[in-house]
Design a protein around this motif. Sequence first.
Motif, PDB file in Angstrom:
ATOM      1  N   PHE A   7      28.965  46.633  43.728  1.00 29.67           N
ATOM      2  CA  PHE A   7      29.877  46.563  44.874  1.00 29.67           C
ATOM      3  C   PHE A   7      29.224  45.879  46.076  1.00 29.67           C
ATOM      4  CE2 PHE A   7      32.561  50.383  43.212  1.00 29.67           C
ATOM      5  CZ  PHE A   7      33.138  49.548  42.256  1.00 29.67           C
ATOM      6  N   ILE A  10      29.922  42.319  45.373  1.00 30.81           N
ATOM      7  CA  ILE A  10      31.309  41.992  45.741  1.00 30.81           C
ATOM      8  C   ILE A  10      31.407  41.842  47.258  1.00 30.81           C
ATOM      9  CG2 ILE A  10      33.636  42.983  45.871  1.00 30.81           C
ATOM     10  CD1 ILE A  10      33.266  43.937  42.965  1.00 30.81           C
ATOM     11  N   ILE A  15      30.254  38.164  43.662  1.00 29.89           N
ATOM     12  CA  ILE A  15      31.198  38.413  42.566  1.00 29.89           C
ATOM     13  C   ILE A  15      32.589  38.349  43.202  1.00 29.89           C
ATOM     14  CG2 ILE A  15      32.068  40.157  40.943  1.00 29.89           C
ATOM     15  CD1 ILE A  15      29.198  41.090  40.565  1.00 29.89           C
ATOM     16  N   PHE A  29      39.049  46.392  47.973  1.00 34.57           N
ATOM     17  CA  PHE A  29      39.501  45.332  47.067  1.00 34.57           C
ATOM     18  C   PHE A  29      40.230  45.972  45.897  1.00 34.57           C
ATOM     19  CE2 PHE A  29      35.110  46.495  46.310  1.00 34.57           C
ATOM     20  CZ  PHE A  29      35.074  46.789  44.957  1.00 34.57           C
ATOM     21  N   ARG A  30      41.043  45.153  45.203  1.00 35.15           N
ATOM     22  CA  ARG A  30      41.836  45.674  44.086  1.00 35.15           C
ATOM     23  C   ARG A  30      40.941  45.934  42.872  1.00 35.15           C
ATOM     24  NH1 ARG A  30      46.947  45.467  45.948  1.00 35.15           N
ATOM     25  NH2 ARG A  30      47.223  43.901  47.585  1.00 35.15           N
ATOM     26  N   ASP A  31      41.194  47.069  42.232  1.00 28.34           N
ATOM     27  CA  ASP A  31      40.440  47.441  41.034  1.00 28.34           C
ATOM     28  C   ASP A  31      40.761  46.441  39.911  1.00 28.34           C
ATOM     29  OD1 ASP A  31      39.114  50.399  39.994  1.00 28.34           O
ATOM     30  OD2 ASP A  31      39.738  48.944  38.474  1.00 28.34           O
ATOM     31  N   ILE A  32      39.733  46.065  39.167  1.00 31.44           N
ATOM     32  CA  ILE A  32      39.898  45.068  38.107  1.00 31.44           C
ATOM     33  C   ILE A  32      40.719  45.616  36.926  1.00 31.44           C
ATOM     34  CG2 ILE A  32      37.806  45.528  36.731  1.00 31.44           C
ATOM     35  CD1 ILE A  32      37.235  42.468  36.927  1.00 31.44           C
ATOM     36  N   LEU A  41      39.929  50.003  45.736  1.00 33.90           N
ATOM     37  CA  LEU A  41      38.685  50.737  45.958  1.00 33.90           C
ATOM     38  C   LEU A  41      38.231  50.503  47.400  1.00 33.90           C
ATOM     39  CD1 LEU A  41      36.862  49.700  42.648  1.00 33.90           C
ATOM     40  CD2 LEU A  41      38.196  51.781  43.066  1.00 33.90           C
ATOM     41  N   ASN A  87      35.412  59.871  42.279  1.00 31.34           N
ATOM     42  CA  ASN A  87      34.818  60.402  41.051  1.00 31.34           C
ATOM     43  C   ASN A  87      33.328  60.599  41.318  1.00 31.34           C
ATOM     44  OD1 ASN A  87      37.214  60.301  39.571  1.00 31.34           O
ATOM     45  ND2 ASN A  87      36.881  58.160  39.016  1.00 31.34           N
ATOM     46  N   GLN A  93      33.417  61.282  35.598  1.00 32.58           N
ATOM     47  CA  GLN A  93      33.696  59.939  35.084  1.00 32.58           C
ATOM     48  C   GLN A  93      33.462  58.838  36.110  1.00 32.58           C
ATOM     49  OE1 GLN A  93      37.436  59.744  32.789  1.00 32.58           O
ATOM     50  NE2 GLN A  93      36.028  59.819  31.083  1.00 32.58           N
ATOM     51  N   GLN A  94      32.397  58.997  36.909  1.00 36.36           N
ATOM     52  CA  GLN A  94      31.995  57.903  37.793  1.00 36.36           C
ATOM     53  C   GLN A  94      31.235  56.880  36.954  1.00 36.36           C
ATOM     54  OE1 GLN A  94      29.403  59.011  41.042  1.00 36.36           O
ATOM     55  NE2 GLN A  94      29.376  56.934  41.881  1.00 36.36           N
ATOM     56  N   VAL A  96      30.519  53.459  38.354  1.00 37.06           N
ATOM     57  CA  VAL A  96      29.772  52.538  39.223  1.00 37.06           C
ATOM     58  C   VAL A  96      29.011  53.375  40.256  1.00 37.06           C
ATOM     59  CG1 VAL A  96      29.925  50.651  40.884  1.00 37.06           C
ATOM     60  CG2 VAL A  96      31.453  50.681  38.894  1.00 37.06           C
ATOM     61  N   HIS A 100      32.701  55.097  46.139  1.00 31.64           N
ATOM     62  CA  HIS A 100      33.961  54.374  46.351  1.00 31.64           C
ATOM     63  C   HIS A 100      35.115  55.351  46.273  1.00 31.64           C
ATOM     64  CE1 HIS A 100      32.710  54.232  42.139  1.00 31.64           C
ATOM     65  NE2 HIS A 100      33.990  54.337  41.819  1.00 31.64           N
ATOM     66  N   HIS A 102      38.951  55.750  45.447  1.00 25.76           N
ATOM     67  CA  HIS A 102      40.090  55.120  44.783  1.00 25.76           C
ATOM     68  C   HIS A 102      41.355  55.420  45.606  1.00 25.76           C
ATOM     69  CE1 HIS A 102      38.290  54.412  40.666  1.00 25.76           C
ATOM     70  NE2 HIS A 102      37.452  55.346  41.093  1.00 25.76           N
TER      71      HIS A 102
HETATM   72  P1  5GP Z   1      34.565  54.891  38.809  1.00 28.51           P
HETATM   73  O1  5GP Z   1      34.845  54.935  37.344  1.00 28.51           O
HETATM   74  O2  5GP Z   1      33.083  54.711  39.079  1.00 28.51           O
HETATM   75  O3  5GP Z   1      35.166  56.009  39.601  1.00 28.51           O
HETATM   76  O4  5GP Z   1      35.313  53.602  39.351  1.00 28.51           O
HETATM   77  C1  5GP Z   1      34.793  52.323  39.222  1.00 28.51           C
HETATM   78  C2  5GP Z   1      35.966  51.373  39.264  1.00 28.51           C
HETATM   79  O5  5GP Z   1      35.452  50.079  39.465  1.00 28.51           O
HETATM   80  C3  5GP Z   1      36.745  51.344  37.939  1.00 28.51           C
HETATM   81  O6  5GP Z   1      38.102  51.731  38.198  1.00 28.51           O
HETATM   82  C4  5GP Z   1      36.627  49.897  37.483  1.00 28.51           C
HETATM   83  O7  5GP Z   1      37.819  49.386  36.918  1.00 28.51           O
HETATM   84  C5  5GP Z   1      36.253  49.168  38.766  1.00 28.51           C
HETATM   85  N1  5GP Z   1      35.454  47.973  38.554  1.00 28.51           N
HETATM   86  C6  5GP Z   1      34.339  47.863  37.758  1.00 28.51           C
HETATM   87  N2  5GP Z   1      33.839  46.623  37.832  1.00 28.51           N
HETATM   88  C7  5GP Z   1      34.642  45.934  38.701  1.00 28.51           C
HETATM   89  C8  5GP Z   1      34.621  44.589  39.176  1.00 28.51           C
HETATM   90  O8  5GP Z   1      33.754  43.763  38.846  1.00 28.51           O
HETATM   91  N3  5GP Z   1      35.610  44.234  40.056  1.00 28.51           N
HETATM   92  C9  5GP Z   1      36.573  45.114  40.457  1.00 28.51           C
HETATM   93  N4  5GP Z   1      37.492  44.653  41.315  1.00 28.51           N
HETATM   94  N5  5GP Z   1      36.606  46.382  40.021  1.00 28.51           N
HETATM   95  C10 5GP Z   1      35.662  46.794  39.157  1.00 28.51           C
END
Ligand code: 5GP
Length: 114
Positions: A7, A10, A15, A29-32, A41, A87, A93-94, A96, A100, A102
């Motif tokens: 992040f 980003i 990225i 930014f929007r989640d991928i 996020l 998370n 279920q974290q 990254v 962040h 959501h």
């Molecule tokens: P977590 O699972 O850690 O709570 O959330 C991490 C979020 O980051 C996931 O919903 C995942 O889809 C998002 N994510 C992971 N890699 C990237 C990326 O490269 N770009 C974007 N925009 N979102 C990402």
Amino acid sequence: MAEKTLFQKIADGEIPSDMVYEDDRCIAFRDIHPHAPVHILVVPRKPIPSLDDLVDDDRELVGHLFLVAKQIAAQEGLDNGYRTVFNCGKEGQQTVPHLHLHLIGGRQLRWPPG
Ligand code: 5GP
């Protein structure tokens, strides 16, 4: 120097992302892999690994993340409600390891999340 988190990369534009908000303390930014029509996020620029790593000095920053989430929700037209989630850790279920928030909405959400 510690390696940048995903992040941070980003935030620094290394990225690409669909950025919807930026200020001196956070980005959004929007989640991928969106789980709803709106899935954004909100991420502090400070690379705090998780909720478990927060310290007293982060109190104001965390409040700021929620106020930014509220502002984006209004911008996105989430007038009927939305959800904010941190998370935390393996069972939370974290995936990254950079704090962040959501922001999820745009459809009827279910409870409990699972
Ligand atoms: P977590 O699972 O850690 O709570 O959330 C991490 C979020 O980051 C996931 O919903 C995942 O889809 C998002 N994510 C992971 N890699 C990237 C990326 O490269 N770009 C974007 N925009 N979102 C990402």
